[in-house]
Scaffold this motif. Structure first.
Motif, PDB file in Angstrom:
ATOM      1  N   GLY A 225     -25.455  62.670  93.668  1.00 14.85           N
ATOM      2  CA  GLY A 225     -24.440  61.922  94.394  1.00 14.85           C
ATOM      3  C   GLY A 225     -23.054  62.140  93.833  1.00 14.85           C
ATOM      4  O   GLY A 225     -22.075  62.275  94.577  1.00 14.85           O
ATOM      5  N   LEU A 226     -22.971  62.205  92.509  1.00 16.51           N
ATOM      6  CA  LEU A 226     -21.683  62.439  91.860  1.00 16.51           C
ATOM      7  C   LEU A 226     -21.146  63.827  92.202  1.00 16.51           C
ATOM      8  O   LEU A 226     -19.943  64.001  92.458  1.00 16.51           O
ATOM      9  CB  LEU A 226     -21.835  62.276  90.357  1.00 16.51           C
ATOM     10  CG  LEU A 226     -20.577  62.225  89.489  1.00 16.51           C
ATOM     11  CD1 LEU A 226     -19.556  61.237  90.029  1.00 16.51           C
ATOM     12  CD2 LEU A 226     -20.947  61.885  88.064  1.00 16.51           C
ATOM     13  N   ASP A 227     -22.030  64.828  92.242  1.00 14.21           N
ATOM     14  CA  ASP A 227     -21.619  66.170  92.649  1.00 14.21           C
ATOM     15  C   ASP A 227     -21.029  66.165  94.056  1.00 14.21           C
ATOM     16  O   ASP A 227     -20.023  66.830  94.331  1.00 14.21           O
ATOM     17  CB  ASP A 227     -22.808  67.137  92.597  1.00 14.21           C
ATOM     18  CG  ASP A 227     -22.982  67.783  91.236  1.00 14.21           C
ATOM     19  OD1 ASP A 227     -21.986  67.924  90.509  1.00 14.21           O
ATOM     20  OD2 ASP A 227     -24.116  68.163  90.906  1.00 14.21           O
TER      21      ASP A 227
ATOM     22  N   GLY B 217     -15.972  66.579  97.491  1.00 12.95           N
ATOM     23  CA  GLY B 217     -15.224  66.112  98.643  1.00 12.95           C
ATOM     24  C   GLY B 217     -16.070  65.805  99.851  1.00 12.95           C
ATOM     25  O   GLY B 217     -15.562  65.712 100.967  1.00 12.95           O
ATOM     26  N   THR B 218     -17.376  65.629  99.649  1.00 15.27           N
ATOM     27  CA  THR B 218     -18.284  65.292 100.748  1.00 15.27           C
ATOM     28  C   THR B 218     -18.509  63.786 100.769  1.00 15.27           C
ATOM     29  O   THR B 218     -18.827  63.194  99.730  1.00 15.27           O
ATOM     30  CB  THR B 218     -19.648  66.000 100.571  1.00 15.27           C
ATOM     31  OG1 THR B 218     -19.429  67.395 100.409  1.00 15.27           O
ATOM     32  CG2 THR B 218     -20.545  65.770 101.785  1.00 15.27           C
TER      33      THR B 218
ATOM     34  N   ASN C 293     -23.120  71.113  99.715  1.00 11.31           N
ATOM     35  CA  ASN C 293     -22.209  69.983  99.912  1.00 11.31           C
ATOM     36  C   ASN C 293     -21.031  70.366 100.812  1.00 11.31           C
ATOM     37  O   ASN C 293     -20.636  69.600 101.696  1.00 11.31           O
ATOM     38  CB  ASN C 293     -21.683  69.489  98.563  1.00 11.31           C
ATOM     39  CG  ASN C 293     -22.729  68.762  97.743  1.00 11.31           C
ATOM     40  OD1 ASN C 293     -23.704  68.239  98.287  1.00 11.31           O
ATOM     41  ND2 ASN C 293     -22.547  68.719  96.437  1.00 11.31           N
ATOM     42  N   TYR C 294     -20.465  71.560 100.602  1.00  6.93           N
ATOM     43  CA  TYR C 294     -19.343  72.007 101.428  1.00  6.93           C
ATOM     44  C   TYR C 294     -19.766  72.179 102.886  1.00  6.93           C
ATOM     45  O   TYR C 294     -18.974  71.961 103.802  1.00  6.93           O
ATOM     46  CB  TYR C 294     -18.785  73.339 100.914  1.00  6.93           C
ATOM     47  CG  TYR C 294     -18.285  73.324  99.488  1.00  6.93           C
ATOM     48  CD1 TYR C 294     -17.687  72.184  98.948  1.00  6.93           C
ATOM     49  CD2 TYR C 294     -18.410  74.440  98.669  1.00  6.93           C
ATOM     50  CE1 TYR C 294     -17.237  72.170  97.636  1.00  6.93           C
ATOM     51  CE2 TYR C 294     -17.962  74.439  97.364  1.00  6.93           C
ATOM     52  CZ  TYR C 294     -17.378  73.300  96.846  1.00  6.93           C
ATOM     53  OH  TYR C 294     -16.937  73.293  95.546  1.00  6.93           O
TER      54      TYR C 294
ATOM     55  N   VAL D 203     -20.043  66.015  85.199  1.00  4.98           N
ATOM     56  CA  VAL D 203     -19.997  66.999  86.282  1.00  4.98           C
ATOM     57  C   VAL D 203     -18.686  67.764  86.167  1.00  4.98           C
ATOM     58  O   VAL D 203     -17.726  67.299  85.549  1.00  4.98           O
ATOM     59  CB  VAL D 203     -20.117  66.335  87.672  1.00  4.98           C
ATOM     60  CG1 VAL D 203     -21.520  65.815  87.907  1.00  4.98           C
ATOM     61  CG2 VAL D 203     -19.099  65.198  87.825  1.00  4.98           C
ATOM     62  N   ASP D 204     -18.628  68.920  86.775  1.00  2.63           N
ATOM     63  CA  ASP D 204     -17.497  69.824  86.586  1.00  2.63           C
ATOM     64  C   ASP D 204     -16.344  69.455  87.522  1.00  2.63           C
ATOM     65  O   ASP D 204     -16.069  70.143  88.513  1.00  2.63           O
ATOM     66  CB  ASP D 204     -17.944  71.268  86.803  1.00  2.63           C
ATOM     67  CG  ASP D 204     -17.013  72.262  86.124  1.00  2.63           C
ATOM     68  OD1 ASP D 204     -15.892  71.861  85.748  1.00  2.63           O
ATOM     69  OD2 ASP D 204     -17.392  73.424  85.969  1.00  2.63           O
ATOM     70  N   VAL D 205     -15.681  68.351  87.204  1.00  7.14           N
ATOM     71  CA  VAL D 205     -14.565  67.875  88.020  1.00  7.14           C
ATOM     72  C   VAL D 205     -13.437  68.900  88.040  1.00  7.14           C
ATOM     73  O   VAL D 205     -12.826  69.156  89.097  1.00  7.14           O
ATOM     74  CB  VAL D 205     -14.043  66.528  87.474  1.00  7.14           C
ATOM     75  CG1 VAL D 205     -12.802  66.085  88.248  1.00  7.14           C
ATOM     76  CG2 VAL D 205     -15.122  65.459  87.555  1.00  7.14           C
TER      77      VAL D 205
END
Length: 384
Positions: A305-307, A312-313, A286-287, A183-185
């Motif tokens: 879930g990882l996203d 930050g959710t 998510n935001y 994922v795009d951390v």
């Protein structure tokens, strides 16, 4: 003349969802990439997305081959037909190696590759046998994976539980753990609070959800495996006065939409429950959310879930392999039994009473795209 490599999965959605970057990496290394999959019965994506994927392959000089893989593990007649199609493909193209995905695709692909003495990489996107799986899943899938591991050159697992099991019981020449597609951390860490607030306002305005409402969201196919039903059952247990300001949205498509809508209406929650269909703005959702809920019974890693965690959710997720790899209890989420509506209800109420602002965690960098791509590049280079 460039060397040829074959990317194979039973359904096109497996290639579309998990292998765009792998294809690009192979092309950058000088490979001519072929894809063998079923683009007619294309799996869990929309017809529009399937057409977009086929166009992407055409635009990127990926050579696509229609193989009539059937659903699930297929029938004897259908599997024989698929093997014949694959044998024809292997005869006309001299592949340096193949990279197989999905239970059915990996089994038939490895059978034919063994006949033609072609090396095989197999990515197991979550074994169908795991802690908490049914006895039938263990009886059917464990012997298959064990037997076919003997003709696997490289086995890639994507979570800690599968990696430990594979090292103990499987017989591939090499066993690796790579965190899915990543994922795009890096992107997540750069998103400002102002951008998050703007996305929150936009999504809530679009969906007619009050700014002060407690918004819960889930992402995933509307299926029994994804288990969205348990969220509604937990909400049903919350007294009316406490749930008047709760909203629940799901981004995804699937066969359970009518059942979920009926269940929400059964306790007068219909106006606060929204099915969004397929969405391309999951980060913004998510935001906009106070909590993300990922109650799946079975996941390999669980990108949705990882996203949520890197966005930050706060994530309430199942105590299933993959998902539990990245939830740190009480820090970025809570782990619950996906069959326990009472515990889920408690987790929801705890988050309503204590809403702390979260931020993406630097210790999730191991799940980042750059780390995953680095490992895949190294693996493909070794086969040059």
């Amino acid at each position: 003349m460039s060397k040829k490599v074959l990317m194979l999965a039973a359904k096109a959605n497996m290639i579309q969802q998990f292998n765009h970057r792998n294809i690009n990496i192979l092309q950058d290394l000088g490979y001519e990439v072929h894809v063998a999959t079923n683009m007619i019965d294309f799996g869990s994506m929309s017809a529009t997305e399937n057409e977009r994927f086929k166009q992407w392959m055409s635009d990127n000089q990926v050579i696509a081959h229609q193989i009539d893989f059937e659903r699930r593990m297929g029938s004897l007649k259908g599997n024989i037909q698929s093997i014949k199609q694959l044998r024809t493909l292997f005869k006309q193209d001299n592949f340096s190696f193949i990279h197989v995905h999905s239970p059915l695709g990996s089994i038939l692909g490895r059978l034919v590759a063994k006949q033609f003495k072609v090396p095989v990489i197999y990515t197991a996107h979550g074994f169908h046998f795991f802690k908490g799986a049914s006895k039938l899943a263990w009886l059917v899938f464990y012997p298959l994976e064990w037997a076919f591991s003997f003709i696997t050159d490289t086995l890639i697992t994507i979570n800690d539980e599968d990696y430990a099991l594979a090292n103990k019981h499987m017989h591939a020449k090499r066993i690796l753990k790579i965190n899915g597609i990543g994922v795009d951390v890096e992107r997540a860490l750069l998103v400002t609070n102002d951008c998050k607030k703007a996305a929150r306002q936009r999504i809530r305005h679009e969906l007619n959800i009050p700014d002060d409402a407690f918004l819960m969201s889930s992402v995933g196919e509307l299926s029994d495996r994804k288990n969205h039903k348990i969220v509604l059952e937990a909400l049903k247990m919350i007294p009316l006065a406490a749930r008047q300001n709760i909203y629940y949205i799901i981004a995804g498509t699937g066969s359970n939409s009518e059942m979920l809508t009926t269940l929400a209406n059964s306790f007068d929650f219909g106006k606060q429950f929204k099915l969004l269909g397929y969405r391309r703005d999951i980060h913004e959702i998510n935001y906009a959310s106070d909590v993300s809920v990922f109650p799946s019974f079975q996941e390999g890693l669980g990108i949705a879930g990882l996203d949520a965690t890197i966005d930050g959710t706060y994530l309430i997720g199942s105590n299933r392999r993959g998902i539990s790899d990245y939830i740190k209890q009480g820090i970025n989420g809570s782990i619950i039994d996906p069959s326990d509506a009472v515990k889920l209800k408690t987790a929801i109420l705890d988050n309503i009473s204590c809403q702390d602002e979260l931020f993406p965690h630097n210790d999730l960098v191991e799940f980042g795209i750059s780390k995953v791509d680095q490992k895949m590049t190294q693996l493909y280079k070794e086969l040059l």
